[in-house]
Design a protein around this motif. Structure first.
Motif, PDB file in Angstrom:
ATOM      1  N   THR A 172       7.896  12.707 -38.988  1.00 29.96           N
ATOM      2  CA  THR A 172       8.401  13.114 -37.676  1.00 29.96           C
ATOM      3  C   THR A 172       7.311  13.844 -36.924  1.00 29.96           C
ATOM      4  O   THR A 172       6.531  14.600 -37.511  1.00 29.96           O
ATOM      5  N   ARG A 173       7.271  13.605 -35.652  1.00 32.68           N
ATOM      6  CA  ARG A 173       6.276  14.260 -34.806  1.00 32.68           C
ATOM      7  C   ARG A 173       6.946  15.361 -33.996  1.00 32.68           C
ATOM      8  O   ARG A 173       8.074  15.207 -33.535  1.00 32.68           O
ATOM      9  N   ALA A 174       6.250  16.454 -33.865  1.00 31.11           N
ATOM     10  CA  ALA A 174       6.772  17.528 -33.023  1.00 31.11           C
ATOM     11  C   ALA A 174       6.795  17.045 -31.581  1.00 31.11           C
ATOM     12  O   ALA A 174       5.917  16.296 -31.149  1.00 31.11           O
ATOM     13  N   PRO A 175       7.780  17.429 -30.840  1.00 30.33           N
ATOM     14  CA  PRO A 175       7.864  16.974 -29.444  1.00 30.33           C
ATOM     15  C   PRO A 175       6.682  17.483 -28.628  1.00 30.33           C
ATOM     16  O   PRO A 175       6.230  18.608 -28.787  1.00 30.33           O
ATOM     17  N   ARG A 176       6.209  16.609 -27.774  1.00 30.76           N
ATOM     18  CA  ARG A 176       5.113  17.005 -26.894  1.00 30.76           C
ATOM     19  C   ARG A 176       5.660  17.856 -25.745  1.00 30.76           C
ATOM     20  O   ARG A 176       6.804  17.687 -25.343  1.00 30.76           O
ATOM     21  N   PRO A 177       4.830  18.723 -25.219  1.00 30.44           N
ATOM     22  CA  PRO A 177       5.289  19.515 -24.054  1.00 30.44           C
ATOM     23  C   PRO A 177       5.623  18.603 -22.892  1.00 30.44           C
ATOM     24  O   PRO A 177       4.960  17.597 -22.664  1.00 30.44           O
ATOM     25  N   GLY A 178       6.661  18.961 -22.164  1.00 34.41           N
ATOM     26  CA  GLY A 178       7.053  18.173 -21.007  1.00 34.41           C
ATOM     27  C   GLY A 178       6.016  18.243 -19.899  1.00 34.41           C
ATOM     28  O   GLY A 178       5.242  19.204 -19.802  1.00 34.41           O
ATOM     29  N   LEU A 179       6.003  17.215 -19.086  1.00 42.61           N
ATOM     30  CA  LEU A 179       5.037  17.163 -17.997  1.00 42.61           C
ATOM     31  C   LEU A 179       5.596  17.738 -16.708  1.00 42.61           C
ATOM     32  O   LEU A 179       4.890  17.827 -15.711  1.00 42.61           O
ATOM     33  N   GLY A 180       6.890  18.117 -16.721  1.00 45.71           N
ATOM     34  CA  GLY A 180       7.486  18.689 -15.517  1.00 45.71           C
ATOM     35  C   GLY A 180       7.925  17.620 -14.542  1.00 45.71           C
ATOM     36  O   GLY A 180       7.961  16.421 -14.852  1.00 45.71           O
ATOM     37  N   ALA A 181       8.253  18.041 -13.333  1.00 48.87           N
ATOM     38  CA  ALA A 181       8.745  17.118 -12.317  1.00 48.87           C
ATOM     39  C   ALA A 181       7.642  16.164 -11.864  1.00 48.87           C
ATOM     40  O   ALA A 181       6.465  16.523 -11.838  1.00 48.87           O
ATOM     41  N   ASP A 182       8.050  14.939 -11.532  1.00 46.28           N
ATOM     42  CA  ASP A 182       7.103  13.940 -11.050  1.00 46.28           C
ATOM     43  C   ASP A 182       6.726  14.280  -9.610  1.00 46.28           C
ATOM     44  O   ASP A 182       7.569  14.262  -8.705  1.00 46.28           O
ATOM     45  N   PRO A 183       5.459  14.629  -9.364  1.00 51.70           N
ATOM     46  CA  PRO A 183       5.070  15.023  -7.999  1.00 51.70           C
ATOM     47  C   PRO A 183       5.175  13.879  -6.994  1.00 51.70           C
ATOM     48  O   PRO A 183       5.207  14.110  -5.787  1.00 51.70           O
ATOM     49  N   ALA A 184       5.254  12.631  -7.504  1.00 46.29           N
ATOM     50  CA  ALA A 184       5.326  11.492  -6.592  1.00 46.29           C
ATOM     51  C   ALA A 184       6.743  11.242  -6.085  1.00 46.29           C
ATOM     52  O   ALA A 184       6.949  10.448  -5.172  1.00 46.29           O
ATOM     53  N   ARG A 185       7.717  11.921  -6.699  1.00 43.12           N
ATOM     54  CA  ARG A 185       9.100  11.715  -6.293  1.00 43.12           C
ATOM     55  C   ARG A 185       9.600  12.936  -5.525  1.00 43.12           C
ATOM     56  O   ARG A 185       9.142  14.058  -5.754  1.00 43.12           O
ATOM     57  N   PRO A 186      10.559  12.761  -4.640  1.00 39.23           N
ATOM     58  CA  PRO A 186      11.086  13.907  -3.880  1.00 39.23           C
ATOM     59  C   PRO A 186      11.838  14.861  -4.807  1.00 39.23           C
ATOM     60  O   PRO A 186      12.378  14.440  -5.831  1.00 39.23           O
TER      61      PRO A 186
END
Length: 521
Positions: A202-216
Motif C-alpha cells: 500500500t502506498r501512503a496517499p499523496r498530498p492533494g494538489l488543491g483546487a484546479d486554478p483552471a476551473r471557476p
C-alpha cells in the motif's frame, strides 16, 4: 490645554481603582477572574481636569484609556493580563454570519414582537460590552434610517464570537516548527510508500494538489439560484423596455452593513426603536431631561449583570464613571455635525430607554467607553448589536469628516476568553506595546496563543518614534504658572520628583508632554 495630575500608585492597585478597571476590562483582569486590591498589576494613571480631543486621541494611540476623568495606561509587561488596544477598520468591515443573525433577530423582534429565547448568539458572559467604549446606535428601524443625526440615530449591540479564537489556535497548532534536522513533508511521505507484510503493498496517499486554478471557484447553490433569478428578471425587463433593476447590476455581491441594518420593515411593526445622540459633557438639555431614566437603567444593569448590591451603583458613582469626562467639546466646519467630545447614545424602544452606549467621538475614531442596558432585553444581544451600529455610525461620520474612519473597542485581552469577541470585528489591528504601531490581529493571535505579552512589531530595529527625548521641554503648571520642566526643576522646593515626571513623560510621549500641562503642587 490638558491639565492633569499624574501618579503611579498602583504597583498594588487601590481598591477604588480596581473596581473601575475590573468593569472596564469586562470583569476579569487577573487569571483568577477578579481584580482586587492585592492584584500585582502596574497601572499608572492621572486625573485629567480638562483635555483636548486631539490629546486624548494621541494618548489612546499609545495605549491609554479613560474611566470618567481618570486616564490610565496598563504597563503591559508587568500586568497579569496584558490589555492591548484594538481598533476596527470600519470602512472595510464586513459582517460575519453571526453578526447577520443578530441583526435579523433584532429586526424580527421589532417587526413581530417575538422575544428570542435561549442563549445569545455570540454574546460573551457578563455582557462584555462593559469595557467597550462605545454604544453607537441610531436609527428608527421602523423608518429604517441608516444615517445618524445629532439627536436621533439607530439600533444597538455588541458581539463576541468564539470562532475566531478557535481558528487562531488551530492556525498556531498547524504551523510546524522548523529545525535543521527536519526533512520536508513531501520527502517523508514518499519514503514510507510500502507496508511490509503478506498483504498487497500500500502506498501512503499523496498530498492533494488543491483546487484546479483552471476551473471557476465553487459557489453556493443559493447564490447561483439568485443570479439566475436576476438574469431572468433582467431579460423580462429588457423585453418590456424597462430599465435594469439595481439588484441586477449588483449581481451576487454581499449586502453592506448599512443595507443589513436598514432593511425595510412593515409600516405596522410592533415595536419602534430609536436612538438619540446626546452630549454628556458638558451636559446638554436632552441629557439632563433623561438623566434619571438613564441612571435607573444603569442601576438595574449593574445589579443584574455585575451583581452589585443596590447601594453600590449610586447616582454620584454613575456621574463619575460614565457622565464626567475631561474632553472638551469641539465643533468646527470640518468636523461632523455633532462635533467632537463625549456622548451618550440612548436606545429608545416604544418611548422608553432600554440601553445607553457611552462613546467618545475623536478626530480619527469613534471610541467605545461603555454600554449598559435593561437586563430584560439581554436576549437581543444588545452588546453585539450596538457594536455593529457603532461601526455603521463611524462610517457615516467618515462621510462628513474623511479622517474619521476607525472604531476603537477598548482593550483586547487574549488571556480572558470572554473578551476575545472583540477580535471578531474584522479587519482589526492591535497596538504594539513597544513601538505603538498597528499590527493586523491575524499576525498577533498565534503569538498570543504562546505567551501573554509580546511585541508585535517584527522589525527588531524599530522603536517608538514618539518617545520622550527632551524632558526639559515637558510643560508643567506650577504656582499658577506654565513653564517647561527645566525651569520648574530650578524653582521647585522640597523633595525631587524628577523620577515621577520622567515616567509621566515616557508614558504620554514627547508630543503630548509638550502640549499638556502636568500639575505640580
Amino acid at each position: 490645554l490638558c491639565v492633569s495630575e499624574f501618579g503611579n500608585k498602583t504597583k498594588r492597585i487601590q481598591s477604588g481603582l480596581a473596581g473601575r478597571v475590573r468593569r472596564e476590562t469586562g470583569g476579569s483582569c487577573c487569571i483568577h477572574s477578579s481584580l482586587h486590591s492585592g492584584c500585582l498589576c502596574s497601572v499608572p494613571g492621572m486625573w485629567s481636569h480638562t483635555m483636548t480631543v486631539q490629546d486624548y486621541q494621541d494618548l489612546i494611540d499609545r495605549g491609554w484609556r479613560r474611566s470618567g476623568k481618570y486616564v490610565y495606561k496598563p504597563i503591559m509587561n508587568q500586568t497579569c493580563c496584558p490589555q492591548y488596544t484594538i481598533r476596527c477598520q470600519s470602512l472595510n468591515f464586513q459582517p460575519s454570519k453571526t453578526h447577520k443573525k443578530i441583526l435579523k433577530k433584532m429586526s424580527k423582534f421589532l417587526a413581530k414582537g417575538e422575544m428570542p429565547t435561549g442563549p445569545c448568539d455570540g454574546e460573551p458572559m457578563d455582557s462584555a460590552c462593559d469595557e467597550e467604549e462605545d454604544g453607537g446606535v441610531r436609527e428608527t428601524l421602523v423608518a429604517c434610517r441608516s444615517e445618524v443625526s445629532a439627536s436621533v440615530e439607530g439600533p444597538l449591540s455588541k458581539e463576541r464570537e468564539t470562532a475566531g479564537g478557535v481558528a487562531s489556535k488551530t492556525t498556531a497548532a498547524e504551523t510546524p516548527e522548523k529545525c535543521g534536522s527536519c526533512e520536508p513533508t513531501t520527502e517523508r511521505t514518499e519514503t514510507a510508500t510500502t507496508t511490509p507484510g503478506p498483504g498487497p503493498a500500500t502506498r501512503a496517499p499523496r498530498p492533494g494538489l488543491g483546487a484546479d486554478p483552471a476551473r471557476p471557484p465553487c459557489r453556493k447553490a443559493k447564490d447561483v439560484r439568485r443570479e439566475r433569478r436576476l438574469q431572468k428578471d433582467q431579460q423580462t425587463r429588457e423585453a418590456n423596455g424597462q430599465p435594469p433593476s439595481p439588484q441586477a447590476s449588483r449581481g451576487s455581491q454581499a449586502k453592506t452593513l448599512e443595507e443589513l441594518i436598514t432593511e425595510s420593515l412593515p409600516v405596522d411593526a410592533t415595536h419602534k426603536l430609536e436612538v438619540r445622540l446626546v452630549r454628556s459633557s458638558p451636559p446638554g438639555s436632552q441629557f439632563k431631561a433623561t438623566f434619571q431614566e438613564s441612571y435607573q437603567v444603569y442601576k438595574r444593569y449593574q445589579m443584574a449583570i455585575h451583581h452589585d448590591p443596590p447601594e453600590k451603583p449610586s447616582e454620584s458613582q454613575f456621574r463619575r464613571f460614565l457622565c464626567d469626562s475631561p474632553l472638551e467639546a469641539e465643533s468646527t466646519p470640518d468636523m461632523p455635525d455633532c462635533g467632537y467630545g463625549s456622548f451618550h447614545q440612548q436606545y429608545w424602544l416604544d418611548g422608553r430607554i432600554i440601553a445607553v452606549g457611552v462613546i467618545d467621538i475623536l478626530p480619527t475614531c469613534v471610541s467605545s467607553v461603555y454600554l449598559y442596558y435593561d437586563p430584560s432585553f439581554s436576549s437581543l444581544s444588545l452588546g453585539s448589536y450596538s457594536a455593529l451600529r457603532e461601526i455603521a455610525f463611524t462610517r457615516q461620520l467618515h462621510q462628513q469628516s474623511p479622517q474619521l474612519r476607525f472604531y476603537y473597542l477598548g482593550f483586547y485581552i487574549h488571556s480572558c476568553p470572554k473578551m476575545r469577541y472583540k477580535g471578531q470585528y474584522r479587519p482589526s489591528a492591535l497596538l504594539c506595546p513597544e513601538t505603538f504601531v498597528w499590527v493586523p490581529i491575524e499576525r498577533c493571535l498565534p503569538i498570543l496563543d504562546q505567551r501573554r505579552y509580546s511585541r508585535f512589531n517584527v522589525d527588531p530595529a524599530a522603536g517608538d518614534v514618539g518617545a520622550l527625548r527632551e524632558l526639559g521641554r515637558l510643560r508643567v503648571l506650577y504656582c499658577r504658572t506654565v513653564m517647561p520642566f527645566a525651569a520648574y526643576a530650578r524653582k521647585r522646593k522640597g523633595p525631587c520628583d524628577e523620577k515621577d515626571v520622567q515616567e509621566y513623560g515616557e508614558l504620554v510621549g514627547q508630543a503630548c508632554a509638550e502640549r499638556m500641562l502636568l500639575f505640580r503642587a
